[in-house]
Design an enzyme around this catalytic site. Structure first.
Site, short mmCIF file in Angstrom:
data_model
loop_
_atom_site.label_atom_id
_atom_site.label_comp_id
_atom_site.label_asym_id
_atom_site.label_seq_id
_atom_site.Cartn_x
_atom_site.Cartn_y
_atom_site.Cartn_z
N HIS A 72 -28.63 31.35 -11.38
CA HIS A 72 -29.80 31.94 -10.70
C HIS A 72 -29.74 31.64 -9.20
O HIS A 72 -29.96 32.52 -8.37
CB HIS A 72 -31.11 31.34 -11.22
CG HIS A 72 -31.47 31.68 -12.64
ND1 HIS A 72 -31.88 30.73 -13.55
CD2 HIS A 72 -31.54 32.86 -13.28
CE1 HIS A 72 -32.18 31.31 -14.70
NE2 HIS A 72 -31.97 32.61 -14.57
N LYS B 208 -41.41 33.46 -25.36
CA LYS B 208 -40.82 32.19 -25.79
C LYS B 208 -41.70 31.04 -25.30
O LYS B 208 -42.32 31.15 -24.25
CB LYS B 208 -39.43 32.00 -25.18
CG LYS B 208 -38.48 33.15 -25.41
CD LYS B 208 -37.30 33.07 -24.44
CE LYS B 208 -37.08 34.36 -23.70
NZ LYS B 208 -36.20 34.26 -22.53
N SER C 254 -30.39 29.67 -19.29
CA SER C 254 -31.35 28.57 -19.37
C SER C 254 -31.48 28.10 -20.81
O SER C 254 -31.54 26.89 -21.08
CB SER C 254 -32.73 29.03 -18.89
OG SER C 254 -32.67 29.47 -17.57
N ARG D 243 -24.41 39.10 -16.07
CA ARG D 243 -23.35 38.18 -16.47
C ARG D 243 -22.25 38.89 -17.25
O ARG D 243 -21.09 38.68 -17.05
CB ARG D 243 -23.91 37.06 -17.35
CG ARG D 243 -24.71 36.05 -16.58
CD ARG D 243 -25.46 35.14 -17.49
NE ARG D 243 -26.34 35.90 -18.36
CZ ARG D 243 -27.29 35.39 -19.11
NH1 ARG D 243 -27.46 34.09 -19.15
NH2 ARG D 243 -28.06 36.15 -19.85
O1 PNS Z 1 -35.84 35.05 -17.23
P1 PNS Z 1 -35.63 36.43 -17.75
O2 PNS Z 1 -35.79 36.49 -19.24
O3 PNS Z 1 -34.34 37.00 -17.29
O4 PNS Z 1 -36.76 37.34 -17.06
C1 PNS Z 1 -37.07 38.60 -17.55
C2 PNS Z 1 -38.24 39.24 -16.78
C3 PNS Z 1 -39.26 38.23 -16.30
C4 PNS Z 1 -37.70 39.95 -15.57
C5 PNS Z 1 -38.86 40.27 -17.76
O5 PNS Z 1 -39.13 39.65 -18.97
C6 PNS Z 1 -40.14 40.87 -17.21
O6 PNS Z 1 -40.10 41.71 -16.33
N1 PNS Z 1 -41.30 40.41 -17.74
C7 PNS Z 1 -42.60 40.87 -17.32
C8 PNS Z 1 -43.22 41.82 -18.35
C9 PNS Z 1 -42.70 43.24 -18.17
O7 PNS Z 1 -42.82 43.85 -17.13
N2 PNS Z 1 -42.11 43.79 -19.26
C10 PNS Z 1 -41.57 45.11 -19.25
C11 PNS Z 1 -40.16 45.14 -18.67
S1 PNS Z 1 -39.51 46.77 -18.55
#
Ligand code: PNS
Length: 163
Positions: free
Chosen positions: A18, A42, A130, A91
């Site tokens: 990150h 989670k 993570s 990745r």
């Molecule tokens: O740490 P991560 O799992 O890579 O993060 C993912 C994240 C935070 C970018 C994604 O889960 C997110 O955008 N969550 C907010 C809720 C949302 O907008 N969901 C619809 C996505 S199209």
């Protein structure tokens, strides 16, 4: 025109992968906001305050990086703050399927001209996530070098206190 980007995630905890993306993106944009997700499906190991504190400390050498938290839809946050771009790290091909789906859904929801931009993860960090780091660390494995030093200290202490 000021180019602003959002790099969002759970950061439970932030990894070297990150941080590498944030450092590289900080050279490409006028400002980077690291958006720490408030709620996740989670159960996080670290509290929101701990996650934000770690991100703040390990990015303190980057003058154009700030840390915020957000909840709800990423697109709502983006539309409200009018970011020029959303940065995502890629990745492997397995990431790509999920990421393109998310990028295309977000693109439908963005009301402005925000673009999702993918940066390839440095191969040195491409196996790091993570959740894998937490699993290995919680079972006593060595995760030195996979997390920024301060993040490693915090999760080591946290896991020790949980036993
Ligand atoms: O740490 P991560 O799992 O890579 O993060 C993912 C994240 C935070 C970018 C994604 O889960 C997110 O955008 N969550 C907010 C809720 C949302 O907008 N969901 C619809 C996505 S199209």
């Amino acid at each position: 025109m000021t180019r602003t980007a959002l790099y969002a995630g759970s950061f439970d905890p932030i990894t070297r992968g990150h941080l590498d993306i944030i450092e590289r993106a900080s050279h490409m944009f006028d400002s980077i906001t690291v958006g720490v997700l408030v709620n996740n499906s989670k159960v996080p190991l670290l509290t929101l305050d701990e996650r934000m504190d770690i991100v703040q400390k390990v990015t303190s050498h980057l003058s154009n990086v700030e840390v915020e938290c957000f909840g709800g839809l990423l697109a709502d946050y983006v539309n409200q703050k009018k970011f020029s771009a959303v940065i995502r790290g890629l990745r492997a091909t397995t990431d790509f399927e999920y990421e393109i789906q998310m990028a295309q859904m977000n693109d439908r929801l963005f009301t402005g001209d925000t673009e999702t931009i993918f940066l390839m993860t440095n191969p040195e960090y491409s196996f790091i996530s993570s959740s894998l780091v937490k699993e290995v660390a919680s079972l006593g494995g060595d995760v030195q070098g996979l997390l920024p030093g301060y993040a490693l200290d915090v999760i080591t202490r946290k896991l020790r206190n949980r036993k």
